[in-house]
Write a protein that holds these residues in place. Sequence first.
Motif, PDB file in Angstrom:
ATOM      1  N   ASP A   1      41.505  50.349  72.773  1.00 48.73           N
ATOM      2  CA  ASP A   1      42.641  50.942  73.478  1.00 48.73           C
ATOM      3  C   ASP A   1      43.990  50.701  72.789  1.00 48.73           C
ATOM      4  O   ASP A   1      45.029  51.147  73.253  1.00 48.73           O
ATOM      5  CB  ASP A   1      42.698  50.417  74.934  1.00 48.73           C
ATOM      6  N   ARG A   2      43.991  49.976  71.669  1.00 53.28           N
ATOM      7  CA  ARG A   2      45.252  49.700  70.984  1.00 53.28           C
ATOM      8  C   ARG A   2      45.825  50.972  70.369  1.00 53.28           C
ATOM      9  O   ARG A   2      45.085  51.929  70.128  1.00 53.28           O
ATOM     10  CB  ARG A   2      45.034  48.673  69.864  1.00 53.28           C
ATOM     11  N   ILE A   3      47.129  50.941  70.133  1.00 53.30           N
ATOM     12  CA  ILE A   3      47.768  52.043  69.413  1.00 53.30           C
ATOM     13  C   ILE A   3      47.227  52.023  67.989  1.00 53.30           C
ATOM     14  O   ILE A   3      47.219  50.973  67.335  1.00 53.30           O
ATOM     15  CB  ILE A   3      49.316  51.860  69.411  1.00 53.30           C
ATOM     16  N   LEU A   4      46.770  53.172  67.543  1.00 53.46           N
ATOM     17  CA  LEU A   4      46.167  53.259  66.213  1.00 53.46           C
ATOM     18  C   LEU A   4      47.209  53.828  65.256  1.00 53.46           C
ATOM     19  O   LEU A   4      47.722  54.926  65.470  1.00 53.46           O
ATOM     20  CB  LEU A   4      44.943  54.176  66.311  1.00 53.46           C
ATOM     21  N   VAL A   5      47.539  53.055  64.242  1.00 54.82           N
ATOM     22  CA  VAL A   5      48.610  53.465  63.329  1.00 54.82           C
ATOM     23  C   VAL A   5      48.000  54.043  62.039  1.00 54.82           C
ATOM     24  O   VAL A   5      47.224  53.367  61.366  1.00 54.82           O
ATOM     25  CB  VAL A   5      49.504  52.245  62.989  1.00 54.82           C
TER      26      VAL A   5
END
Length: 162
Positions: free
Chosen positions: A151-155
């Motif tokens: 669920d983390r922001i994927l950069v």
Amino acid sequence: MDRGQVTNPKDLEHMQGELVSLARRISELEDTELEVMEQLECAQQEHARLQARLTEIDERTAELSTARDAKAGETTAAMAAATDERQGTVQDIPEDLLALYEKLRAQKAGVGAAALVRRRCTGCSLDLTAADLGAIAKASPDLVLRCEECDRILVRTAESGV
Ligand SMILES: [Zn+2]
């Protein structure tokens, strides 16, 4: 007896017995004294050894305290620099994205965003599917991507493999 002389042979025998007994007792006490002196000498040597060790430990403690204080100073300076750098970076990030990042950071052990490197989320090590990568490749660069697993922001980076 009136001139300090013992005339009775029984008394004389008795006194000689006492003298022998006292001489034996003196000899025993002298042996004991020697033993005690040896023990005292050992104890004094041990005391001196422990005193020297204590001095070494005190010196080492002082060294480590100095090193710790120096390290603490470096860490404080590094934290201040990182905080300054973060504040500079945060200024350029939209408020809603920053709020999302902070929420995720609190939930995900301090890591709210993860780089996509060689098709893998570096937050949870999930390898993205070809379909996910295809969707990412078509997505607008401004779209905030999220890892389906953690669920983390994927950069996206130059090494994302998209
Ligand atoms: Zn992930």
